[in-house]
Motif scaffolding. Structure first.
Motif, short mmCIF file in Angstrom:
data_model
loop_
_atom_site.label_atom_id
_atom_site.label_comp_id
_atom_site.label_asym_id
_atom_site.label_seq_id
_atom_site.Cartn_x
_atom_site.Cartn_y
_atom_site.Cartn_z
N THR A 121 -5.79 -16.49 -14.79
CA THR A 121 -6.02 -17.67 -13.94
C THR A 121 -5.97 -17.37 -12.45
N VAL A 122 -5.75 -16.10 -12.08
CA VAL A 122 -5.69 -15.76 -10.65
C VAL A 122 -6.75 -14.71 -10.31
N ASP A 123 -7.14 -14.71 -9.04
CA ASP A 123 -7.98 -13.61 -8.55
C ASP A 123 -7.11 -12.39 -8.36
N VAL A 124 -7.68 -11.22 -8.58
CA VAL A 124 -6.96 -9.97 -8.30
C VAL A 124 -7.87 -9.09 -7.45
N VAL A 125 -7.47 -8.89 -6.20
CA VAL A 125 -8.32 -8.13 -5.28
C VAL A 125 -7.51 -7.08 -4.54
N MET A 126 -8.24 -6.20 -3.90
CA MET A 126 -7.60 -5.18 -3.07
C MET A 126 -8.26 -5.15 -1.70
N VAL A 127 -7.42 -5.08 -0.67
CA VAL A 127 -7.89 -4.75 0.68
C VAL A 127 -7.00 -3.60 1.12
N ALA A 128 -7.56 -2.41 1.14
CA ALA A 128 -6.76 -1.20 1.36
C ALA A 128 -7.18 -0.52 2.65
N PRO A 129 -6.39 -0.68 3.72
CA PRO A 129 -6.72 0.04 4.96
C PRO A 129 -6.65 1.54 4.71
N LYS A 130 -7.60 2.27 5.28
CA LYS A 130 -7.59 3.74 5.14
C LYS A 130 -6.89 4.34 6.35
N GLY A 131 -5.62 3.98 6.52
CA GLY A 131 -4.83 4.53 7.61
C GLY A 131 -3.45 3.93 7.56
N PRO A 132 -2.48 4.58 8.23
CA PRO A 132 -1.11 4.08 8.23
C PRO A 132 -1.01 2.70 8.88
N GLY A 133 -0.04 1.91 8.42
CA GLY A 133 0.12 0.54 8.90
C GLY A 133 0.30 0.45 10.40
N HIS A 134 1.01 1.41 10.98
CA HIS A 134 1.22 1.35 12.44
C HIS A 134 -0.11 1.50 13.18
N MET A 135 -1.02 2.27 12.60
CA MET A 135 -2.34 2.43 13.23
C MET A 135 -3.19 1.17 13.00
N VAL A 136 -2.98 0.49 11.88
CA VAL A 136 -3.71 -0.77 11.63
C VAL A 136 -3.41 -1.74 12.77
N ARG A 137 -2.15 -1.77 13.19
CA ARG A 137 -1.77 -2.65 14.29
C ARG A 137 -2.27 -2.11 15.64
N ARG A 138 -2.02 -0.81 15.88
CA ARG A 138 -2.38 -0.24 17.19
C ARG A 138 -3.88 -0.36 17.47
N LEU A 149 -10.99 -0.42 2.29
CA LEU A 149 -11.73 -0.53 1.03
C LEU A 149 -11.42 -1.91 0.45
N ILE A 150 -12.42 -2.54 -0.16
CA ILE A 150 -12.13 -3.76 -0.90
C ILE A 150 -12.60 -3.59 -2.35
N ALA A 151 -11.90 -4.29 -3.25
CA ALA A 151 -12.28 -4.26 -4.66
C ALA A 151 -11.88 -5.57 -5.30
N VAL A 152 -12.65 -5.99 -6.28
CA VAL A 152 -12.31 -7.18 -7.05
C VAL A 152 -12.09 -6.74 -8.49
N GLN A 153 -10.88 -6.96 -8.97
CA GLN A 153 -10.54 -6.61 -10.36
C GLN A 153 -10.76 -7.81 -11.27
N GLN A 154 -10.50 -8.99 -10.71
CA GLN A 154 -10.56 -10.22 -11.49
C GLN A 154 -10.99 -11.35 -10.57
N ASP A 155 -12.00 -12.13 -10.98
CA ASP A 155 -12.50 -13.21 -10.11
C ASP A 155 -12.39 -14.53 -10.85
N ALA A 156 -11.20 -15.14 -10.78
CA ALA A 156 -10.96 -16.38 -11.52
C ALA A 156 -11.60 -17.57 -10.83
N THR A 157 -11.73 -17.50 -9.51
CA THR A 157 -12.16 -18.68 -8.74
C THR A 157 -13.60 -18.62 -8.29
#
Ligand SMILES: NC(=O)C1=CN([C@@H]2O[C@H](COP(=O)(O)OP(=O)(O)OC[C@H]3O[C@@H](n4cnc5c(N)ncnc54)[C@H](OP(=O)(O)O)[C@@H]3O)[C@@H](O)[C@H]2O)C=CC1
Ligand SMILES: CC[C@](O)(C(C)=O)C(=O)O
Length: 329
Positions: A121-138, A149-157
């Motif tokens: 009953t839920v969506d299952v997705v991924m949003v995976a930055p290709k870098g360390p979190g501190h760099m995501v902010r900087r 990277l994005i991926a959809v494992q399950q699309d309930a909605t």
């Protein structure tokens, strides 16, 4: 060809009126949460009492116990350590997940290896930055972004993909590029990259070079500047313009040594080791080992971490950074 997305491909309005619960406020949690808030999203944080809770509160977020954050959310982004996610999911997230929630990850480990099995009953997705979190902010603060990277494992909605893309835009990734993938591909390539090349490969290469020079009688400071400090300057050029730009910048002598000697270091044995590492990832053997290591309180992880922390290269590095003014804040 891999599907690529940029700023204009993502419609941020799909997140209007939705509350995003970022569960965990460490490297990725803090970077992603701050970027999303600055992009206009409504973000709350789910945590246990402790340092991260304190930090998220100081950063001005509403912070709740994980169960409460999950209950309040329309998007639940799980940014806990991979080894903790399944236990926290079972005890605190799963019982509070509303139907049609978007369950999100930044690494596919727990879904790919079956540690977390969400309801249909839920969506299952991924949003995976290709870098360390501190760099995501900087990078976001600099007006740029870390690719994701994005991926959809399950699309309930029916909205799973659009939500993932809008979220990727919210953290700044569409300013760089967002690639479409699967949970399996992300998990296996990410584990391989960090083990064989980015973290394990690089530190082992640096240590081997450092030890070879020091054992031959050269000053540790010389060895450090040569194989570690200069590594960043060389990698920056490769990052900006590939091997070609780096080779344009180094001397012809260095380039000849690079082309003729490098393959002797990373020869057939290294390729065989890389293939073996990849097979352990694909078969689930590495995942099993890492999960079991955590069940017995990480004896191998702790011993190896301590040994590297005490390595001469770390002491020399700390000393060199003390006498180089550019490292002083
Ligand atoms: N590090 C990175 O740059 C990258 C990480 N990822 C993925 O992102 C995810 C998060 O990793 P990372 O950011 O490194 O994690 P961190 O270890 O940096 O942070 C984990 C956070 O989770 C909290 N936490 C841990 N256990 C619990 C618990 N039982 N209940 C509530 N909160 C808890 C910690 O809070 P506390 O202070 O209380 O311990 C901390 O805020 C992982 O899936 C990882 O694979 C993906 C790409 C890159
Ligand atoms: C290289 C390590 C990494 O995969 C990352 C920063 O992307 C991680 O999981 O931390």
């Amino acid at each position: 060809m891999v599907q690529k997305y940029y700023e204009s491909d993502a419609d941020p309005r799909i997140l209007d009126g939705r509350t995003i619960a970022v569960i965990g406020y460490g490297s990725q949690g803090r970077g992603q949460a701050l970027n999303l808030r600055d992009s206009g999203c409504r973000v709350i944080i789910g945590l246990r009492p402790g340092n991260s809770w304190q930090r998220a509160s100081e950063d001005g977020f509403e912070v709740y116990p994980v169960a409460e954050a999950a209950r309040r959310a329309d998007v639940v982004q799980i940014l806990l350590p991979d080894e903790n996610q399944a236990a926290v999911y079972r005890a605190e997230i799963s019982p509070n997940l509303k139907e049609n929630t978007c369950l999100m990850f930044s690494h596919g480990f727990n879904i790919h290896y079956g540690q977390i099995v969400p309801p249909p009953t839920v969506d299952v997705v991924m949003v995976a930055p290709k870098g360390p979190g501190h760099m995501v902010r900087r990078m976001y603060e600099e007006g740029k972004g870390v690719p994701a990277l994005i991926a959809v494992q399950q699309d309930a909605t029916g909205d799973a993909h659009a939500i993932a893309l809008a979220y990727a835009r919210g953290i700044g990734a569409t300013r760089a590029v967002v690639l479409e993938t699967t949970f399996a591909e992300e998990t296996e390539t990410d584990l391989f990259g960090e083990q064989a090349v980015l973290c394990g490969g690089v530190t082992s290469l640096i240590k081997a070079g450092f030890e070879t020079l020091v054992n031959a009688g050269y000053a540790p400071e010389m060895a450090y500047l040569e194989v570690l400090h200069e590594m960043k300057l060389i990698v920056d050029l490769i990052y900006e313009g590939g091997f070609t730009k780096m080779r344009d910048s180094i001397s012809n002598t260095a380039q000849y040594g690079d082309l003729t000697r490098g393959p002797r270091v990373i020869g057939p044995e290294a390729y065989a080791a890389m293939e073996e590492i990849l097979e352990e990832i694909q078969s689930g053997e590495f995942a099993r080992e890492w999960m079991l290591e955590n069940l017995v309180n990480r004896p191998v992880f702790n011993a190896l971490t301590k040994a590297d922390e005490e390595h001469l290269i770390e002491q020399v590095g700390a000393e060199i950074r003390r006498f180089m003014p550019q490292f002083q804040k």
